[in-house]
Design a protein around this motif. Structure first.
Motif, PDB file in Angstrom:
ATOM      1  N   GLU A 139       0.821  -1.201   0.000  1.00  0.00           N
ATOM      2  CA  GLU A 139       0.000   0.000   0.000  1.00  0.00           C
ATOM      3  C   GLU A 139       0.863   1.263   0.000  1.00  0.00           C
ATOM      4  O   GLU A 139       0.462   2.301  -0.547  1.00  0.00           O
ATOM      5  CB  GLU A 139      -0.964   0.006   1.186  1.00  0.00           C
ATOM      6  CG  GLU A 139      -2.113   0.975   1.003  1.00  0.00           C
ATOM      7  CD  GLU A 139      -3.325   0.634   1.830  1.00  0.00           C
ATOM      8  OE1 GLU A 139      -4.401   1.221   1.574  1.00  0.00           O
ATOM      9  OE2 GLU A 139      -3.215  -0.199   2.742  1.00  0.00           O
ATOM     10  N   GLU A 148      -0.606 -15.659   0.085  1.00  0.00           N
ATOM     11  CA  GLU A 148      -0.825 -14.353   0.717  1.00  0.00           C
ATOM     12  C   GLU A 148      -0.471 -13.225  -0.245  1.00  0.00           C
ATOM     13  O   GLU A 148      -1.160 -12.191  -0.299  1.00  0.00           O
ATOM     14  CB  GLU A 148      -0.004 -14.229   1.997  1.00  0.00           C
ATOM     15  CG  GLU A 148      -0.256 -12.918   2.745  1.00  0.00           C
ATOM     16  CD  GLU A 148       0.595 -12.768   3.996  1.00  0.00           C
ATOM     17  OE1 GLU A 148       0.523 -11.680   4.617  1.00  0.00           O
ATOM     18  OE2 GLU A 148       1.337 -13.708   4.348  1.00  0.00           O
ATOM     19  N   GLN A 151      -3.371 -12.959  -2.704  1.00  0.00           N
ATOM     20  CA  GLN A 151      -4.567 -12.425  -2.038  1.00  0.00           C
ATOM     21  C   GLN A 151      -4.413 -10.942  -1.719  1.00  0.00           C
ATOM     22  O   GLN A 151      -5.364 -10.163  -1.882  1.00  0.00           O
ATOM     23  CB  GLN A 151      -4.849 -13.221  -0.758  1.00  0.00           C
ATOM     24  CG  GLN A 151      -5.311 -14.646  -1.009  1.00  0.00           C
ATOM     25  CD  GLN A 151      -5.390 -15.471   0.262  1.00  0.00           C
ATOM     26  OE1 GLN A 151      -5.244 -14.947   1.375  1.00  0.00           O
ATOM     27  NE2 GLN A 151      -5.585 -16.772   0.123  1.00  0.00           N
ATOM     28  N   THR A 152      -3.229 -10.543  -1.279  1.00  0.00           N
ATOM     29  CA  THR A 152      -3.002  -9.137  -0.929  1.00  0.00           C
ATOM     30  C   THR A 152      -3.149  -8.243  -2.150  1.00  0.00           C
ATOM     31  O   THR A 152      -3.811  -7.199  -2.096  1.00  0.00           O
ATOM     32  CB  THR A 152      -1.600  -8.960  -0.313  1.00  0.00           C
ATOM     33  OG1 THR A 152      -1.482  -9.774   0.849  1.00  0.00           O
ATOM     34  CG2 THR A 152      -1.356  -7.502   0.062  1.00  0.00           C
ATOM     35  N   ASN A 174      -4.776  -8.879  -4.942  1.00  0.00           N
ATOM     36  CA  ASN A 174      -6.167  -8.880  -5.405  1.00  0.00           C
ATOM     37  C   ASN A 174      -7.043  -7.991  -4.533  1.00  0.00           C
ATOM     38  O   ASN A 174      -7.945  -7.308  -5.030  1.00  0.00           O
ATOM     39  CB  ASN A 174      -6.710 -10.309  -5.453  1.00  0.00           C
ATOM     40  CG  ASN A 174      -6.186 -11.085  -6.644  1.00  0.00           C
ATOM     41  OD1 ASN A 174      -5.848 -10.498  -7.674  1.00  0.00           O
ATOM     42  ND2 ASN A 174      -6.116 -12.393  -6.518  1.00  0.00           N
ATOM     43  N   HIS A 175      -6.768  -7.960  -3.243  1.00  0.00           N
ATOM     44  CA  HIS A 175      -7.507  -7.061  -2.344  1.00  0.00           C
ATOM     45  C   HIS A 175      -7.220  -5.602  -2.688  1.00  0.00           C
ATOM     46  O   HIS A 175      -8.148  -4.777  -2.770  1.00  0.00           O
ATOM     47  CB  HIS A 175      -7.120  -7.354  -0.893  1.00  0.00           C
ATOM     48  CG  HIS A 175      -7.635  -6.337   0.087  1.00  0.00           C
ATOM     49  ND1 HIS A 175      -8.975  -6.207   0.411  1.00  0.00           N
ATOM     50  CD2 HIS A 175      -6.974  -5.376   0.797  1.00  0.00           C
ATOM     51  CE1 HIS A 175      -9.116  -5.221   1.276  1.00  0.00           C
ATOM     52  NE2 HIS A 175      -7.927  -4.701   1.533  1.00  0.00           N
ATOM     53  N   GLN A 213      -8.970  -4.249  -5.811  1.00  0.00           N
ATOM     54  CA  GLN A 213     -10.353  -3.835  -5.574  1.00  0.00           C
ATOM     55  C   GLN A 213     -10.414  -2.504  -4.831  1.00  0.00           C
ATOM     56  O   GLN A 213     -11.211  -1.626  -5.161  1.00  0.00           O
ATOM     57  CB  GLN A 213     -11.079  -4.916  -4.761  1.00  0.00           C
ATOM     58  CG  GLN A 213     -11.286  -6.219  -5.507  1.00  0.00           C
ATOM     59  CD  GLN A 213     -12.157  -6.056  -6.736  1.00  0.00           C
ATOM     60  OE1 GLN A 213     -13.183  -5.373  -6.701  1.00  0.00           O
ATOM     61  NE2 GLN A 213     -11.753  -6.664  -7.843  1.00  0.00           N
ATOM     62  N   LEU A 214      -9.538  -2.354  -3.858  1.00  0.00           N
ATOM     63  CA  LEU A 214      -9.550  -1.159  -3.017  1.00  0.00           C
ATOM     64  C   LEU A 214      -9.213   0.098  -3.812  1.00  0.00           C
ATOM     65  O   LEU A 214      -9.778   1.172  -3.569  1.00  0.00           O
ATOM     66  CB  LEU A 214      -8.550  -1.346  -1.872  1.00  0.00           C
ATOM     67  CG  LEU A 214      -8.619  -0.370  -0.698  1.00  0.00           C
ATOM     68  CD1 LEU A 214      -9.965  -0.463   0.005  1.00  0.00           C
ATOM     69  CD2 LEU A 214      -7.488  -0.682   0.295  1.00  0.00           C
TER      70      LEU A 214
END
Length: 277
Positions: A23, A67, A70-71, A73-74, A77-78
């Motif tokens: 992030e 992980e 998944q991170t 892909n999250h 979306q965010l």
């Protein structure tokens, strides 16, 4: 020069990188007004391959793979309305481990948006492996193993050709990473020969395979290199062949995004990646 994205970025999943979270990279990208980034973490090394670096830290762990996916892909979306985020890997081509590499790509390829195929590891004359870019001291040891700097260069470019030609399946990365990484220590360990003809052959193969090149700014900041990977001469040859040049900082920390892009000549046409199907 308008820079749309940075397409060679490492993360906190890299054991030899920083602890900056993905992030933080995203927020840095937004502050730079980028439209797109690709996270290209070092894919786990093939099953059965022993990392030759002292700390065995060349690539992310197999245990972290899910992980990582998944991170990203999250975060996709965010931030979908602010930044295009590509899930990618920097995949090592390692001579003798083609089947294992293809198996990885076959298993995880459906998650991959964009990827890089790089050569960091060379097979030695006695069938062991070495990492060519770990350190100045280790490169000196590799010279002893191969007998000369030029023998290493010849093996490196032979391995690059094998990477271009090998069948890694439908998810084989379309971009070659830092084509002249072998020159990372060239200011202290110069080759005696020039490899212009060999590079012409390699660029011809890249063009024929419809691959692209990682225009990698990291070499500019390596004290024994001080050049873009690949260098300007090769860049100009690639442009004449209409080989796409995709900019990447090879950043291992968030503050490294687009570092050195301002040193790319304005005559270089920057391309977006050819995304994996």
């Amino acid at each position: 020069m308008t820079v749309i994205g940075d397409y060679h970025i490492h993360t906190n999943f890299c054991p030899h990188g920083s602890n900056d979270l993905m992030e933080q990279y995203i927020k840095k990208a937004l502050s730079l007004n980028l439209k797109e980034i690709t996270f290209t973490e070092h894919a786990p090394l093939p099953v059965g391959f022993v990392d030759p670096t002292p700390n065995h830290d060349s690539a992310m762990s197999w245990n972290d793979l899910e992980e990582y996916i998944q991170t990203i892909n999250h975060l996709k979306q965010l931030y979908q309305k602010k930044l295009k985020i590509n899930l990618g890997f920097e995949v090592d081509y390692i001579e003798g481990y083609e089947k294992q590499t293809k198996a990885f790509l076959d298993q995880y390829g459906e998650h991959i948006d964009d990827a890089i195929l790089s050569v960091h590891m060379l097979q030695t004359p006695n069938k062991e492996y070495v990492c060519i870019d770990y350190s100045r001291e280790m490169f000196g040891n590799i010279i002893d193993t191969f007998g000369s700097v030029d023998s290493i260069y010849e093996k490196y470019y032979q391995t690059i050709e094998k990477a271009i030609q090998c069948n890694l399946g439908k998810y084989k990365p379309k971009r070659l990473g830092h084509l002249t990484l072998i020159e990372k220590f060239h200011l202290i360990y110069p080759a005696k020969n020039n490899y212009n003809e060999k590079m012409d052959e390699i660029l011809m193969q890249i063009e024929a395979k419809h691959m692209e090149l990682d225009l990698n700014s990291a070499g500019l900041f390596k004290e024994d290199c001080r050049e873009i990977y690949p260098n300007i001469s090769i860049i100009n040859k690639a442009i004449k062949r209409n080989i796409p040049l995709v900019p990447g900082s090879d950043s291992h920390a968030s503050n490294g995004l687009t570092k050195g892009f301002d040193q790319f000549p304005n005559t270089i046409p920057l391309s977006e990646p050819t995304y994996l199907d």
